[in-house]
Design an enzyme around this catalytic site. Structure first.
Site, PDB file in Angstrom:
ATOM      1  N   HIS A  51       0.858  -1.185   0.000  1.00 55.42           N
ATOM      2  CA  HIS A  51       0.000   0.000   0.000  1.00 55.42           C
ATOM      3  C   HIS A  51       0.895   1.236   0.000  1.00 55.42           C
ATOM      4  CE1 HIS A  51      -3.839  -1.965   1.876  1.00 55.42           C
ATOM      5  NE2 HIS A  51      -3.266  -2.756   0.980  1.00 55.42           N
ATOM      6  N   GLU A  53       1.038   3.785   1.938  1.00 55.40           N
ATOM      7  CA  GLU A  53       1.572   4.135   3.255  1.00 55.40           C
ATOM      8  C   GLU A  53       2.770   3.266   3.619  1.00 55.40           C
ATOM      9  OE1 GLU A  53      -3.022   4.371   3.819  1.00 55.40           O
ATOM     10  OE2 GLU A  53      -1.601   3.316   2.520  1.00 55.40           O
ATOM     11  N   CYS A  81      -5.903   1.810   6.135  1.00 58.04           N
ATOM     12  CA  CYS A  81      -6.566   0.579   6.551  1.00 58.04           C
ATOM     13  C   CYS A  81      -5.925   0.073   7.843  1.00 58.04           C
ATOM     14  CB  CYS A  81      -6.452  -0.470   5.447  1.00 58.04           C
ATOM     15  SG  CYS A  81      -4.764  -1.100   5.220  1.00 58.04           S
ATOM     16  N   CYS A  84      -2.120  -0.700   7.448  1.00 60.25           N
ATOM     17  CA  CYS A  84      -1.323   0.524   7.371  1.00 60.25           C
ATOM     18  C   CYS A  84      -1.313   1.263   8.697  1.00 60.25           C
ATOM     19  CB  CYS A  84      -1.841   1.416   6.250  1.00 60.25           C
ATOM     20  SG  CYS A  84      -1.537   0.693   4.617  1.00 60.25           S
TER      21      CYS A  84
END
Length: 147
Positions: A51, A53, A81, A84
């Site tokens: 992701h 992040e 999420c 993350c």
């Protein structure tokens, strides 16, 4: 610190995502220097943890030579999420600024609130909805084009 400026940089990253879900992120230090910038790479790397992040955290940690990312601010176009959020807590990032809420799996105040859960350490400052309409639009346009 100019939150909108850094969110624009995150949106630029999201626009580079290609076939990925267009989420972009930048991590900046207390002086406003960009330490790392990235977008989602899950499809490209065949890695479910890639992701935006996580990519930014990895990049900044490598650049600084430390996993402790204290005195930084993470800007991301979509609410982090659970995965993350856990990485943000582990990296000791004290502030997260995001654009669009993620009502299904967001972990910064919508579905969950991991970032501000005092049981995990010092609560993280969360600043939502910076350029929220623009961040939501890029996601909406992406998913409408997929249909």
């Amino acid at each position: 610190m100019d939150f909108e400026h850094f969110m624009h940089l995150s949106l630029e990253q999201a626009k580079l995502a290609g076939d990925e879900v267009p989420v972009g992120a930048v991590l900046v230090d207390a002086d406003g220097n960009v330490l790392a910038a990235a977008h989602n790479y899950r499809e490209q790397k065949n890695d479910p943890t890639s992701h935006a992040e996580v990519e930014v955290i990895r990049g900044a940690a490598n650049a600084l030579g430390s996993w402790r990312l204290e005195n930084t601010t993470l800007f991301v176009t979509l609410e982090p999420c659970v995965m993350c959020a856990g990485a943000i807590v582990a990296a000791r990032i004290p502030r997260v600024v995001f654009g669009a809420w993620d009502e299904k799996v967001g972990a910064a105040g919508s579905a969950y609130d991991i970032l501000r859960d005092a049981r995990l350490g010092k609560p993280i400052e969360v600043i939502p909805e910076v350029l929220g309409d623009q961040c939501q639009k890029i996601l909406k346009d992406f998913f409408e084009a997929k249909r």
